[in-house]
Design an enzyme around this catalytic site. Structure first.
Site, PDB file in Angstrom:
ATOM      1  N   HIS A 151      21.133  38.531   3.738  1.00  0.00           N
ATOM      2  CA  HIS A 151      20.591  37.427   2.945  1.00  0.00           C
ATOM      3  C   HIS A 151      19.483  37.900   2.011  1.00  0.00           C
ATOM      4  CE1 HIS A 151      20.437  33.108   2.343  1.00  0.00           C
ATOM      5  NE2 HIS A 151      19.121  33.149   2.382  1.00  0.00           N
ATOM      6  N   HIS A 185      23.188  27.369   0.801  1.00  0.00           N
ATOM      7  CA  HIS A 185      22.526  26.992   2.052  1.00  0.00           C
ATOM      8  C   HIS A 185      23.620  26.570   3.025  1.00  0.00           C
ATOM      9  CE1 HIS A 185      18.278  25.828   3.511  1.00  0.00           C
ATOM     10  NE2 HIS A 185      18.305  27.093   3.161  1.00  0.00           N
TER      11      HIS A 185
END
EC number: 6.3.5.3
Length: 719
Positions: free
Chosen positions: A47, A93
């Site tokens: 990430h 997300h």
């Protein structure tokens, strides 16, 4: 508090492979502390580090005369003339939204808005691209309702118009939804704020909301597959407060106008850790933090928790020392925390103090610039087998299958939960193709779209990647906008599987070819990997967000035809049914190759439409569902019937690319035909708008019945 012993189990729980831990030992020459392990885990996960994708992302075209700042900052910056710039980005997300749909989606909106305003821009538009599981799956309705409510709840309260996006359903997303959030803002081109720290001994300042335990480990969670322990991950989802974010926006913009800021970075993934490391790394400086000064909303927080918290509505800034009183007064006025939590240092160190103890003392560069980078093994996706024959279908039944599917039904159920008119500059709201927003105080407007067809990407990653960009180009062109630039949100499964990595590589190559040919450089983006549950991957979903410009609203092409308008198709129709929406929705099939994209034709046909926009009453691109679905949507949106004179399943529902459907007043038809002939652009007359029936070839149905199905199917599916 006694820190836990560093064990193989603890290392694995932090998402670090044994060889990565050995690399850490080699870098620091000792066993890390618990806090240091957490910091390495956060900075070295997918990430934050892009360790599996960085090699391929570097191949994307990212420059052009219009690009002020490309990838590497919080968002991309593109020149729109007259001393102004549009700043935009899209990011995912996904994992948080599956675990806790409302807060996961809401904080996705909050995070992307901060990426934009941390660079000095006032947000003017938001979009979202959503992928959900089958409507009848046990979790889908709950996730859809929570995600849509979360997006609306945050965006509406913050005060940014949601002007577009997409919603799709497919069984591949049953265990892993996708929530891709886009935001764009406006700034003066000479007043952009960047994240690189500069100057030794400069104060590092914490701004915004207090730090809690929410989101601890969120970045690591977002870099892993799901399994049956998913409910245990709920505490890693952040909680957002849009009213605090609105105050943070106003305080930051006021602060930026006071000439107080050296550099500024929002606290997103990995919170204080990632923001501090990025600022130091980009400025070739070290950072020393004193955690006793961090504003906390919970008692007895540890250094580990403060460094990895992903509490929302927070920023980190390097401040001009002489401006401390000015800056503090601004944030106190807006009832937000302002705390000096550290300073820049000349050494390559990331030094964390808490109480009277050193909790972390690490080489800062090792956390970012020299993080692991992998050249993952990959295999090319095999060529799709030829499509099995498709029998002719009743075109009205085919149309009903499409408009009765929640993927292609009218999305009012979604859009009506979003405020698309706040700020009073929205020209085209959701549901009419690309969203269009005025550049306040000027004649100009900006257009926004997001596009991808995951079925295509799975069948043929290279062509599917090209098609995502090409469809974005067409959607901008169809409203009269000149495409400017793009942001990519790469959603894929586990990159350690060569076939998944092959999908990623193929899509990147296709996207690269298309943005180069269509002059739409990638200026920002996000990669979301490990979108799998129990080993089942999502469809490869490289979402493209794109921005275009209209120099004045005189260039705008309307989206609605008028009674009696002639329907014409720009571009060649060969009748490509492979991987089409009709196959999937009516016949339950997903076979054949994806349609191939002729980028020269895309550019030629787009330029033709923009050059002849004055001859056109309305326009839309042809994509999912082909001519039949596009013509129905255009007609139904205007409350009109429709007659298409073309016949045959492939001609009506084929998904050939580089095509537009235009509505033209009968008096202008010959002029458009003459222009097309002169330009060497295919133009086919396919029917007429008007009446109260929808006629496809030789069969008809009342518009009112089809409209009722189209407008009720989404709510019926979600319940």
């Amino acid at each position: 508090m006694t820190e836990p012993e560093i064990t193989p189990e603890l290392i694995a729980a932090h998402g670090l492979k044994p060889d990565e831990y050995e690399r850490i030992l080699g870098i620091i020459g000792r066993e890390p502390s618990f806090t240091e392990l957490g910091i390495f885990s956060a900075m070295w996960n997918e990430h934050c580090s892009y360790k599996s994708s960085k090699k391929w992302l570097r191949t994307l075209p990212t420059t052009g005369p219009q690009v002020i700042c490309g990838p590497g900052e919080n968002a991309g910056v593109v020149d729109i003339g007259d001393g102004q710039a549009v700043i935009f980005k899209m990011e995912s997300h996904n994992h948080p939204s599956y675990i806790e749909p409302y807060q996961g989606a809401a904080t996705g909106v909050g995070g992307i808005l901060r990426d934009v305003f941390t660079m000095g821009a006032r947000p003017i538009a938001a979009m979202n691209a959503l992928s959900f599981g089958e409507p009848n799956h046990s979790k889908t309705a709950h996730i859809v309702k929570g995600v849509v409510e979360g997006i609306g709840g945050y965006g509406n309260a913050f005060g940014v118009p949601t002007v577009g996006g997409e919603v799709r359903f497919h069984r591949a997303y049953n265990g892993n939804c996708l929530v891709n959030a886009f935001a764009a803002g406006l700034a003066d081109a000479d007043k952009i704020f960047y994240s690189a720290a500069s100057g030794v001994g400069m104060p590092v300042v914490y701004l915004g909301a207090k730090t809690g335990r929410d989101g601890v480990g969120g970045a690591t969670m977002a870099s892993a597959e799901f399994d049956d322990t998913i409910e245990e991950k709920r505490p890693t989802v952040q909680v957002g407060d849009p009213f605090t974010e609105k105050r943070l926006l106003e305080a930051c913009l006021e602060l930026m106008a006071s000439d107080s800021v050296i550099s500024i970075q929002d606290m997103g993934a990995a919170g204080l850790t990632c923001s501090a490391v990025e600022m130091g790394d980009k400025g070739d400086l070290g950072i020393k933090l004193q955690l006793d000064n961090v504003p906390q909303r919970e008692a007895n927080m540890t250094a580990y928790e403060m460094m990895l918290s992903e509490s929302q509505e927070r920023m980190l800034m390097v401040l001009k020392p002489e401006k401390e009183a000015v800056a503090r007064a601004i944030f106190e006025k807006w009832d937000l925390d302002f705390a000096i939590v550290g300073e820049t240092i000349p050494e390559d160190r990331f030094l964390i103090l808490h109480g009277n103890e050193v909790k972390a003392d690490l080489p800062l560069k090792a956390l970012s610039g020299t993080a692991p980078e992998y050249d993952r093994p990959w295999v090319e996706t095999p060529a799709a087998a030829p499509m099995a024959p498709v029998a002719e279908v009743d075109p009205i039944e085919g149309l009903k299958a499409l408009i009765g599917s929640p993927s292609y039904a009218h999305k009012a159920w979604v859009w009506e939960q979003y405020d698309s008119q706040v700020m009073a500059d929205t020209v085209r709201a959701p549901g009419l193709g690309a969203g269009v927003v005025r550049v306040h105080g000027t004649p100009k407007a900006l257009a926004f779209t997001s596009d991808v067809t995951p079925r295509y990407v799975k069948a043929n990653p290279f062509e599917g990647g090209k098609q995502a960009v090409a469809e974005a180009y067409r959607n901008l062109t169809a409203v009269g906008a000149k495409p400017l630039a793009t942001t990519d949100n790469m959603n894929f499964g586990n990159p350690e599987k060569p076939e998944i990595m092959g999908q990623f590589v193929g899509a990147i190559k296709g996207i690269g070819a298309a943005v180069a040919a269509l002059d739409m450089p990638i200026v920002s983006g996000n990669v979301s990997l490990y979108n799998e549950t129990d080993g089942v991957a999502i469809l490869p979903t490289p979402t493209i967000g794109a921005v275009g410009i209209l120099q004045s609203l005189d260039e705008l092409i309307a989206g609605q035809p008028e009674e009696g308008d002639v329907a014409l198709v720009i571009g060649e129709t060969k009748g490509h049914l492979g991987q089409s929406a009709l196959l999937a929705e009516l016949l339950g099939r997903e076979d054949g190759d994806a349609p191939h994209v002729d980028l020269d034709a895309e550019k030629r046909h787009g330029e033709f439409l923009r050059a002849n926009r004055k001859l056109v009453s309305a326009a839309t691109d042809l994509s999912d569902g082909g001519l039949a679905l596009a013509a129905f949507e255009m007609a139904e949106g205007a409350g009109l019937g429709l007659t298409l004179t073309v016949t045959g399943t492939a001609q009506l529902f084929g998904e050939d690319q580089a095509r537009y459907l235009v509505a033209v007043h009968p008096d202008q038809t010959k002029a458009l035909q003459a222009a097309a002939e002169a330009a060497g652009v295919p133009l086919q007359q396919v029917g007429q708008f008007g009446g109260e029936e929808v006629t496809l070839g030789t069969v008809s149905a009342p518009l009112v019945d089809l409209s009722r199905l189209h407008r009720g199917a989404f709510a019926a599916a979600i319940g």
